[in-house]
Design a protein around this motif. Sequence first.
Motif, mmCIF file in Angstrom:
data_model
loop_
_atom_site.group_PDB
_atom_site.id
_atom_site.type_symbol
_atom_site.label_atom_id
_atom_site.label_comp_id
_atom_site.label_asym_id
_atom_site.label_seq_id
_atom_site.Cartn_x
_atom_site.Cartn_y
_atom_site.Cartn_z
ATOM 1 N N LEU A 99 -39.615 -4.730 61.577
ATOM 2 C CA LEU A 99 -40.319 -3.508 61.200
ATOM 3 C C LEU A 99 -41.548 -3.301 62.078
ATOM 4 O O LEU A 99 -42.292 -4.242 62.363
ATOM 5 C CB LEU A 99 -40.744 -3.574 59.738
ATOM 6 C CG LEU A 99 -41.203 -2.259 59.084
ATOM 7 C CD1 LEU A 99 -40.033 -1.288 58.947
ATOM 8 C CD2 LEU A 99 -41.832 -2.526 57.715
ATOM 9 N N ALA A 100 -41.757 -2.045 62.499
ATOM 10 C CA ALA A 100 -42.981 -1.626 63.170
ATOM 11 C C ALA A 100 -43.548 -0.444 62.399
ATOM 12 O O ALA A 100 -42.828 0.241 61.668
ATOM 13 C CB ALA A 100 -42.713 -1.240 64.619
ATOM 14 N N LEU A 101 -44.845 -0.187 62.554
ATOM 15 C CA LEU A 101 -45.534 0.861 61.793
ATOM 16 C C LEU A 101 -46.080 1.931 62.718
ATOM 17 O O LEU A 101 -46.701 1.621 63.742
ATOM 18 C CB LEU A 101 -46.698 0.275 60.994
ATOM 19 C CG LEU A 101 -46.501 -0.061 59.516
ATOM 20 C CD1 LEU A 101 -46.335 1.182 58.676
ATOM 21 C CD2 LEU A 101 -45.354 -1.017 59.324
ATOM 22 N N LEU A 137 -41.487 2.486 60.678
ATOM 23 C CA LEU A 137 -41.877 3.135 59.433
ATOM 24 C C LEU A 137 -43.037 4.077 59.743
ATOM 25 O O LEU A 137 -44.111 3.652 60.173
ATOM 26 C CB LEU A 137 -42.307 2.095 58.403
ATOM 27 C CG LEU A 137 -42.768 2.625 57.043
ATOM 28 C CD1 LEU A 137 -41.647 3.377 56.341
ATOM 29 C CD2 LEU A 137 -43.274 1.488 56.164
ATOM 30 N N PHE A 138 -42.815 5.379 59.535
ATOM 31 C CA PHE A 138 -43.818 6.403 59.813
ATOM 32 C C PHE A 138 -44.557 6.720 58.517
ATOM 33 O O PHE A 138 -43.951 7.136 57.520
ATOM 34 C CB PHE A 138 -43.157 7.674 60.350
ATOM 35 C CG PHE A 138 -42.523 7.524 61.705
ATOM 36 C CD1 PHE A 138 -43.217 7.858 62.856
ATOM 37 C CD2 PHE A 138 -41.221 7.048 61.826
ATOM 38 C CE1 PHE A 138 -42.633 7.725 64.109
ATOM 39 C CE2 PHE A 138 -40.626 6.911 63.076
ATOM 40 C CZ PHE A 138 -41.340 7.253 64.214
ATOM 41 N N THR A 171 -50.506 4.325 66.515
ATOM 42 C CA THR A 171 -51.177 5.391 65.779
ATOM 43 C C THR A 171 -51.605 6.496 66.731
ATOM 44 O O THR A 171 -51.855 6.256 67.914
ATOM 45 C CB THR A 171 -52.408 4.857 65.021
ATOM 46 O OG1 THR A 171 -52.972 5.900 64.222
ATOM 47 C CG2 THR A 171 -53.477 4.339 65.983
ATOM 48 N N THR A 172 -51.671 7.709 66.200
ATOM 49 C CA THR A 172 -52.277 8.828 66.916
ATOM 50 C C THR A 172 -53.716 9.042 66.455
ATOM 51 O O THR A 172 -54.380 9.974 66.916
ATOM 52 C CB THR A 172 -51.464 10.114 66.678
ATOM 53 O OG1 THR A 172 -51.216 10.269 65.282
ATOM 54 C CG2 THR A 172 -50.138 10.071 67.417
ATOM 55 N N ASN A 173 -54.212 8.213 65.547
ATOM 56 C CA ASN A 173 -55.571 8.350 65.035
ATOM 57 C C ASN A 173 -56.581 7.781 66.026
ATOM 58 O O ASN A 173 -56.296 6.817 66.742
ATOM 59 C CB ASN A 173 -55.724 7.632 63.694
ATOM 60 C CG ASN A 173 -54.817 8.233 62.627
ATOM 61 O OD1 ASN A 173 -54.315 9.337 62.781
ATOM 62 N ND2 ASN A 173 -54.603 7.495 61.558
ATOM 63 N N TYR A 174 -57.777 8.345 66.014
ATOM 64 C CA TYR A 174 -58.842 7.869 66.885
ATOM 65 C C TYR A 174 -59.681 6.768 66.249
ATOM 66 O O TYR A 174 -60.393 6.046 66.942
ATOM 67 C CB TYR A 174 -59.806 9.019 67.243
ATOM 68 C CG TYR A 174 -59.157 10.306 67.680
ATOM 69 C CD1 TYR A 174 -58.115 10.321 68.612
ATOM 70 C CD2 TYR A 174 -59.605 11.531 67.187
ATOM 71 C CE1 TYR A 174 -57.537 11.511 69.016
ATOM 72 C CE2 TYR A 174 -59.040 12.723 67.588
ATOM 73 C CZ TYR A 174 -58.005 12.717 68.497
ATOM 74 O OH TYR A 174 -57.437 13.898 68.889
#
Length: 541
Positions: free
Chosen positions: A202-204, A368-369, A291-294
């Motif tokens: 699994l990857a997140l 897993l998104f 992640t696309t989060n900063y």
Amino acid sequence: MSGHVFVVGADLTRLTCDDVLVPTGRTLRVAASWRDLLPADLVAEEDHEGVCVDLAWSGDERVLAVPGEGPRQAWLLDTVDDCGRGLDWLLDGAREALAAVARREVTEPVHGRARRLVGLPALGTGWGGAAGRRGDLLQQLLPVLREAADEHGFDVALVLRGPSDLAAAQRIRRGEDTGWDLPDTLRTLAEQLGERARRGQLALFIGAGVSAAAGLPTWEQLLGELAGRSGLDEDLRAGLAQLPPQDSAALLARELGRDRLQEFVQDRFGPGPYALAHALIADLPVQEFVTTNYDPLVELAAADIGRELSVLPYDEARPGKPWLLKLHGDAAHPESVVLTREEYLQLGDSRAALAGVLHSLLLTRHVLFVGTSMLDDDLIRIAHQVRSAVSGPGREPRHRTGTVLALREDAARSRLWEQDVETVAMSRGSTPPAEAARRLEVLLDLIGCLSTPPTGYLLDPAYRGMLDADERDLAEALQQVAARLPEGAATTSAAAEVGALLRRLGHGRSAGRRDGADASDGPADAASEPRDDRLQSQRPG
């Protein structure tokens, strides 16, 4: 309406919640690691080990509300058993504290969460009345917390820092098979994802929805905040809503200037309290995160349980160590932030190597998104490229490469992505978004419970009482192996491998445990307890 009891590894001083229980004794001295929860004017005396709080008990009460303003209400709870009253006395204190919390009126939980969240450590296991009896405490404390959550309707987060503590608590919960208010479809999904996590499959992928629970803006909210700083007139600001988001960002970047934009991103998305979902995600036995989060909240949550994530592409990936890829840049490196249309287009050019990492995960892992709507142009492009690479004439249809945990049912979007990922909705119909987000947290909690290795406390003496006869025999045999390891074992490859295995099974943890923390926890444990009051200086006055 029943609440839920979460078990999570975190630092309670940094976990976003409404109420926090802080262990103390009759002298009102608390461990130094709780200092950030106390108003400065209430600190009567302080040293590197503890803080004396300038309050006073009234009679035999065991719970005190800490005065002060702020999003979190701290409560002091007497957990130091000077008279040998045992675990029943400690559990009664937990009930009294949770009842006091319930009497405080909260009109809106922090950051719009569906229910209040009350955080507490494993009470009494440091300097308090359950020292050395961690297994017994967890077995009896968890039912008390569930009773309180059912009675009062709030959620409870039992926050633990040591690997032994987490492994033991999750084993207790697996044995009871209760406490998750989820439909059968989500329970089955949790079992499947938990099995994948245990097997290293699994990857997140973490989207903006996760950080919204910590008070950070979504994409639309970010553009609104930037527009408020831009000085654009009302007509232009109204027109921004008619543009694609990346084009709106390009216009705002032009008006603000790149320097001001980077300064804003660095300040707005810097370190701060993380949400429950960040901690639940960081706890999962997963090695690869994207992640696309900063913001740095996932890596902060991971660091608080002793998991140091290499942040790519800024850090070097280390063999066997977990990493987090910042696909759209990092607030700590504001020049790297992807916001405008031009910057998005560069992902297919100079940033292609970063996209290639996600390509690889979609080909070799089950991704897993969480917290994403799957409308991001980069995700659409990457999924299309992976689909093109693996499909073709005469080839067998391949399994879906991931699972999207969506807050609400969207049949059209699910159909659009069905060749690539399975979309699973947390709610249907008119369920409020906040309640759907809470159900997602409960699902992540169950995945964490089912994926946690069940042997992490096997050699920890504090949990010997939880072992059955066969496990005790095995533990004794392994302890003999540990005793025979030569000095300087780390210099010998075979002995180093055996030593690492023994540490994963809990060897050496209790010997180094102090203040309720495992020696491997790193910084002072915010889930710690004050040691016996007789060993501490008295509060002045």
